[in-house]
Write an enzyme that holds these catalytic residues in place. Structure first.
Site, PDB file in Angstrom:
ATOM      1  N   LYS A  44      38.028 -12.847   9.649  1.00 59.32           N
ATOM      2  CA  LYS A  44      37.159 -12.526  10.795  1.00 59.32           C
ATOM      3  C   LYS A  44      35.697 -12.787  10.438  1.00 59.32           C
ATOM      4  CE  LYS A  44      40.530  -9.314  12.607  1.00 59.32           C
ATOM      5  NZ  LYS A  44      41.047  -7.951  12.674  1.00 59.32           N
ATOM      6  N   GLN A  58      39.057  -2.112  11.011  1.00 60.67           N
ATOM      7  CA  GLN A  58      40.354  -2.707  10.666  1.00 60.67           C
ATOM      8  C   GLN A  58      41.413  -1.611  10.484  1.00 60.67           C
ATOM      9  OE1 GLN A  58      41.007  -6.128  10.481  1.00 60.67           O
ATOM     10  NE2 GLN A  58      43.106  -5.397  10.396  1.00 60.67           N
ATOM     11  N   ASP A 110      37.633  -5.183  20.264  1.00 60.68           N
ATOM     12  CA  ASP A 110      39.071  -5.240  19.991  1.00 60.68           C
ATOM     13  C   ASP A 110      39.876  -4.807  21.226  1.00 60.68           C
ATOM     14  OD1 ASP A 110      40.229  -6.210  17.713  1.00 60.68           O
ATOM     15  OD2 ASP A 110      39.974  -4.387  16.524  1.00 60.68           O
TER      16      ASP A 110
END
Ligand code: NAP
Length: 281
Positions: free
Chosen positions: A53, A97, A120
């Site tokens: 990412k 994460q 997200d």
């Protein structure tokens, strides 16, 4: 019949060119888009995801703020850090994460991220926006699947789409996005008695289970679009999806490979969401 391949690698490349152009335009106005990426602990898979990412940000001109913490980080400290990032105008997206260490409540953490920066799309508020058909950030994996379907030029209106899997991050939002595109949607799960009965009627099948060979050729309507979200290992340890690719491609009209299908799109849609967040500000 041999299906046409829908390449997530190729589509990602095209979308990332657009992301890079939009990032450059924002940067020229003194508003470089910024994504904060937080990793807690040493999970090896998470480290790879986070590295990818951060690299994708660098490649497209998005500033990434990578913060790595010990697995012992107290929950309160993580929440305080998120609050600070919520208030930082140079940060347009915040990603924590998963999975988090056991002593940290993931719902509390995701809930602490400002909806305006939830790139997200995992928070309950973002899920509510999707459910209500309001603008908001769509979870990256199903959003990427929609882009893959769109890339074929297929019109979903009135078509039957079957989603296998009902997780909050993939299956359920996938069903809602297909519904928004005017498909008739069936969502199957582990208690569905005869999966093939449903998939054989489907114009589009999205498999998001995490078990290889869940979708076999006899379960697919000729010409159908097959999107494979699954990430599994075969007997030789090679990455494979939920779909029996070798045989299903002889029946389907379009199919995504694993690797090179949904995987690259997930990170790409994270970049797209971050750019959209920066443009909205
Ligand atoms: P998950 O939370 O474990 O959900 C799996 C779903 O599959 C559940 O809803 C489960 O039903 C259903 N299921 C299990 N066995 C089934 C069966 N025999 N028939 C029908 N449905 C069945 O997994 P997830 O997070 O959604 O991820 C699914 C897969 O996608 C995994 O392989 C994951 O690694 C992969 N993934 C890939 C990406 C990417 O970027 N490529 C991103 C996210 C996930 P119940 O709800 O009844 O248990």
């Amino acid at each position: 019949m041999t299906a046409q391949l829908i390449s997530g690698t190729l589509l990602s490349q095209q979308l990332r060119v657009d992301v890079a152009q939009r990032a450059a335009a924002l940067t020229a106005k003194g508003k470089q888009p910024g994504l904060a990426v937080i990793l807690v602990g040493e999970d090896p898979a998470s480290q790879v995801y986070v590295r990818n990412k951060v690299k994708a940000c660098a490649d497209t001109g998005i500033r990434s703020v990578f913060e790595k913490y010990e697995a012992t980080l107290p929950e309160a400290q993580l929440l305080a850090r998120i609050e600070a990032l919520n208030n930082d105008p140079s940060v347009h997206g915040i990603l924590v994460q998963m999975p988090l260490p056991k002593h940290i409540d993931p719902q509390k953490v995701i809930g602490a991220i400002s909806t305006a920066k939830d790139v997200d799309g995992y928070s309950v508020l973002s899920a509510g926006e999707l459910l209500a058909g309001l603008p908001g950030f769509r979870p990256c994996t199903p959003y990427g699947c929609m882009k893959l379907i769109e890339s074929t030029g297929y019109n979903l209106r009135g078509k039957h789409a079957v989603v296998i899997g009902r997780s909050n991050t993939v299956g359920k939002p996938m069903g809602l996005l297909l519904l928004q595109a005017n498909a008739t949607v069936t969502i199957c799960h582990s208690a569905t008695p005869d999966l093939g009965y449903h998939t054989r009627q489907a114009d589009v099948v999205v498999a998001a289970v995490g078990r290889r060979n869940t979708l076999t050729a006899d379960m697919v309507k000729p010409g159908a679009i097959v999107i494979d979200v699954g990430m599994n290992r075969d007997d030789e340890g090679k990455l494979c999806g939920d779909v029996d690719f070798a045989n299903v491609k002889e029946v389907a009209g379009y199919i995504t490979p694993v690797p090179g299908g949904v995987g690259p799109m997930t990170i790409t849609m994270l970049l797209v969401n971050t750019i959209e967040s920066a443009e909205r500000r």
